[in-house]
Design an enzyme around this catalytic site. Sequence first.
Site, mmCIF file in Angstrom:
data_model
loop_
_atom_site.group_PDB
_atom_site.id
_atom_site.type_symbol
_atom_site.label_atom_id
_atom_site.label_comp_id
_atom_site.label_asym_id
_atom_site.label_seq_id
_atom_site.Cartn_x
_atom_site.Cartn_y
_atom_site.Cartn_z
ATOM 1 N N GLU A 246 1.715 0.401 -4.982
ATOM 2 C CA GLU A 246 0.680 1.352 -5.369
ATOM 3 C C GLU A 246 1.292 2.743 -5.533
ATOM 4 O OE1 GLU A 246 -3.544 3.138 -3.638
ATOM 5 O OE2 GLU A 246 -1.837 2.762 -2.301
ATOM 6 N N ASP B 87 0.826 -1.201 0.000
ATOM 7 C CA ASP B 87 0.000 0.000 0.000
ATOM 8 C C ASP B 87 0.869 1.264 0.000
ATOM 9 O OD1 ASP B 87 -2.712 1.168 0.395
ATOM 10 O OD2 ASP B 87 -1.886 1.821 2.315
#
Length: 621
Positions: free
Chosen positions: A365, A336
């Site tokens: 990400e 993330d």
Amino acid sequence: MRTFVFIFLSSLSVFLHGQEKNQLRVEPPYWWSGFENKQLQLLVYGENIGEMEPQIQHQGIEITNVHKAESPNYLFLDLRLEEQLSPQSFPIAFYKGENLIHRVDYEIKAREENRKNLKGFDSSDLIYLITPDRFANGNPKNDRIENMREQKIDRTNDYARHGGDIQGIIDQLDYIEKMGMTAIWPSPLLTNDMPEQSYHGYAITDYYEVDPRFGTLENYIDLANKARAKGIKLIMDQVANHCGVHHWWMNDLPFLNWVNHQNQYEQKLPLSTSSHRRTTNQDPYAAEIDKKAMNEGWFVPQMPDLNQRNPFLANYLIQNSIWWIETLGLGGIRQDTYPYPDKYFMAKWAKAIMSEYPLFSMVGEEWSYNPLLVGYWQQGNKNYDGYESHLSHTMDFPLQKAIQNALTQEEGWDTGLIALYDALANDFAYADPKRLMLFLDNHDMDRALTQYDNDTTLLKMGLATLMCLPRVPQMYYGTEVLLNNTGKPHDHGRIRTDFPGGWAGDKKNGFKGKKLSPQEKEMQDFVSEIAHFRKNSKAIHHGKTIHFVPENGVYVLFRRYKEESVVLFLNKNKRETLISLDRFKEVGLEGKHFRSVIGKDEFPWEGKLKLPHRGVFLLPV
């Protein structure tokens, strides 16, 4: 003096939820022999443990260094494990003077066969992203757990917990397999003991504990094993940038620099949050103050920003990732908020994992529509500053946006389908375009049907494009049954809506195809048919890509591998369209016969091809 003895529970974890007085927390809770890196650093937490002397008297294992923290309640032990160490438990004794205060039995496990050769996801996979709390409730008994901060279950509230869990995913593995998916990516399943919005999982409060409202470690292992038995890889969503403000260590941080802006937090001063200006990671002209504002600010006030420049925290995060890979036999990691942590730590993290698992995959990400920024993070990219990320995959936000624009914009010189053509042409800038993860939507953006103006024909065109391009495709759960957030744009709670049929008493059941509308059933069948076709197409997995400049509202793309060819037509015209095949002579398909994946119509490759209506036409030979 009183002597306290603690017996280590090796099968699960050092603790269940919470910590009893006089117990020690030891992390990682167990380890393995046979890694390339023979070093192991243990975090030991307990009252005044820093005043004690640890001892190990066991052949093949030695303490090489003991580090005291600035809090007296931590010790960090550097261990060296011999190359051929057999599986065993050994005692770690903690003395104060002559008195034995604690004794911990620590376990070294045998690695399962072929763990080193764990294969990650690649362009042959189709990944199914799941928000577990909103997918299926397989065990209502764990909906509420005593003493956790958020107790309420309310399916009418988009931001409350709804009760979905790991057992719910296990129960629907047959459905996931039937839909043609080859990998699942659940959003984080670790403990999020936050007072509100804990359902999403991204504010972790214990990095070694499965959230008991999702299940147990055994449930997680069971999910990994049962998915693997069906040929479905399990991807773990991890968060190295931040934790939840109610993480167990936040009331007693080991060092004064364990989290960024720690002094502000401990003195209850206003917190510095991130500027979110991610370009400072690559900007050759960026001021140091702007870099710090991006990387050291807290993501939000409820999520402390971890300081990966602290070497003990860096080791902790790397070992935690390896522990979960080894425990679950993972098929990949999704990291993330990849640009937010210290980027040199992230390179060290990725390199450490790939040195232990050379065939593994990790995707980061980077929510940017600039391909130069996305490409910067990919392994092998020739960066101006010499930065090497060691990260195998990145998420392809630029192409996601281009597909949306291509299908929803009016056709013009620089609008409409040309957006897709131009975006795909940017592949020359990537180290390896097939190692980009492409998607139409995910848990943080409007659902695909909403993006495509509730037009199911456009959605089919987008899904077929997703599955044919040289990428690793990812679908979001429920897209196949037309879940949407129309009427509540950008509303994260509505974006993460319940899958119909995941709860007892649901009138509609998408898993069993009951009471779906004709449009919902048609889309579900469409996704399944194309996904299964893709699953067996070497041309899509590995083939050469050739595409042609869009003309007259039609885009044509070819994927070719040896004798197999796949042709994708996207037709935005609302009327019948004739395509002259002479333009595509260089592809060499004259005399071939194609049979459409959808509808099974046969098309000879000669003269002109009639596209009878607006939509997608997928032709394999």
